[in-house]
Scaffold this motif. Structure first.
Motif, short mmCIF file in Angstrom:
data_model
loop_
_atom_site.label_atom_id
_atom_site.label_comp_id
_atom_site.label_asym_id
_atom_site.label_seq_id
_atom_site.Cartn_x
_atom_site.Cartn_y
_atom_site.Cartn_z
N UNK A 118 0.83 -1.19 0.00
CA UNK A 118 0.00 0.00 0.00
C UNK A 118 0.87 1.25 0.00
N UNK A 119 0.63 2.12 -0.97
CA UNK A 119 1.43 3.33 -1.14
C UNK A 119 2.61 3.13 -2.05
N UNK B 119 2.37 -10.04 0.97
CA UNK B 119 1.61 -9.81 2.19
C UNK B 119 0.11 -9.82 1.93
N UNK B 120 -0.33 -9.29 0.80
CA UNK B 120 -1.77 -9.26 0.50
C UNK B 120 -2.34 -10.66 0.35
N UNK C 46 -8.57 2.41 0.45
CA UNK C 46 -7.62 2.66 -0.64
C UNK C 46 -6.45 1.68 -0.61
N UNK C 47 -6.76 0.44 -0.23
CA UNK C 47 -5.74 -0.60 -0.17
C UNK C 47 -5.78 -1.38 -1.48
N UNK D 28 -4.35 -5.19 -1.55
CA UNK D 28 -5.25 -6.17 -0.95
C UNK D 28 -6.46 -6.42 -1.83
N UNK D 29 -7.03 -5.35 -2.39
CA UNK D 29 -8.17 -5.51 -3.29
C UNK D 29 -7.78 -6.29 -4.55
N UNK D 30 -6.60 -6.00 -5.09
CA UNK D 30 -6.15 -6.71 -6.29
C UNK D 30 -5.92 -8.18 -6.00
#
Length: 303
Positions: A58-59, A68-69, A266-267, A270-272
């Motif tokens: 993230x970022x 990690x996701x 806005x992660x 993780x969403x992907x």
């Protein structure tokens, strides 16, 4: 004959003669497929971008590399969401196919072209209505003060309103209704391809209508039934509007979880990752279904 007249005659024939085709059939075929290939190219690029973001942080989605996701998806909440998504998609496909079989049989057996077109228009009507409007319609029907509860109360069948929203029953009902046409069309097409001579031969041998349906029509229509079930499963596994409106946060299907990772948090990694897992799970089930559908087709060809 004068040589000059001969040359003039040949030149005139060449002018009248249609020009030779400049493109080969292969070139014309590729030119015809070019728009579809461009569209598929955009989809492939978008999928690769999602895959790249799924292994980011993230970022730092485009520079960092981390799994990690995907590790987070092994947590109980995400695993429960994935299993819930697969289960609801599977159950909805079974129910939709069970309801679509008699409708497909009726469509295939209609002799009047006008009646067949009217029947087809009635089946396709839900696809012409926006999915959001259909979901809001179910809110009006299934709500505590909705049409269904008012009718049941007026008939004295219930003493207080039944809660049909924000639970799996309401979501399952919405999934079946919205995906129902996707099950009807392949089944109707498959049944239409079954020759009536097979049914007449079975009836001549003493089979009842139910036996003809169970032992002749349905086995020979199995490829269409499997195709309809696969389409409904793939459509409902990625459904977002229906579980979001009819289930809220109480029915966290994976598409809703992916949306929550994007909208408030806005992660993107993780969403992907959730989207990649959803796509792979759906493709695995579709591949398994295609395997059994191929076996069914080969069995019909041998018999």
């Amino acid at each position: 004959m004068n040589p000059s007249n001969v040359l003039a005659s040949r030149a005139g024939d060449a002018a009248v003669r249609p020009p030779k085709k400049m493109r080969s059939p292969t070139a014309r075929a590729w030119l015809f497929l070019l728009p579809a290939m461009l569209f598929l190219f955009v989809l492939v690029v978008a999928s690769l971008l999602v895959l790249r973001m799924s292994v980011g942080v993230k970022g730092e989605e485009w520079t960092a590399f981390s799994l990690e996701s995907y590790v987070r998806l092994l947590e109980p909440y995400y695993m429960k969401s994935l299993l819930l998504t697969m289960r609801l998609a599977l159950v909805s496909s079974v129910i939709a196919v069970a309801l679509a079989i008699p409708v497909g049989l009726a469509m295939a057996r209609l002799k009047s072209p006008l009646m067949r077109q009217l029947f087809l228009a009635a089946v396709l009507l839900p696809l012409l209505v926006n999915l959001l409007l259909q979901s809001y319609g179910w809110l009006v029907i299934l709500g505590p003060a909705g049409l269904l509860n008012k009718m049941l109360l007026s008939l004295g069948l219930i003493e207080r309103p039944v809660m049909l929203l924000y639970n799996q029953a309401g979501v399952l009902l919405g999934l079946v209704q919205t995906a129902f046409p996707l099950a009807v069309l392949p089944i109707a097409s498959s049944v239409r391809g079954v020759s009536r001579s097979y049914e007449e031969a079975a009836a001549t041998l003493g089979a009842s209508r139910l036996q003809v349906l169970r032992q002749v029509v349905l086995p020979m229509s199995m490829p269409g039934i499997m195709t309809g079930a696969t389409l409904v499963f793939a459509y409902n596994a990625s459904s977002f509007v229906v579980p979001m409106l009819l289930g809220g946060r109480r029915v966290p299907m994976l598409a809703v979880v992916v949306h929550d990772q994007i909208a408030p948090l806005l992660n993107w990694p993780s969403a992907s990752a959730g989207g990649v897992v959803l796509i792979l799970s759906t493709l695995a089930v579709m591949g398994l279904s295609e395997y059994f559908t191929g076996r069914s087709r080969r069995a019909l060809e041998v018999s």
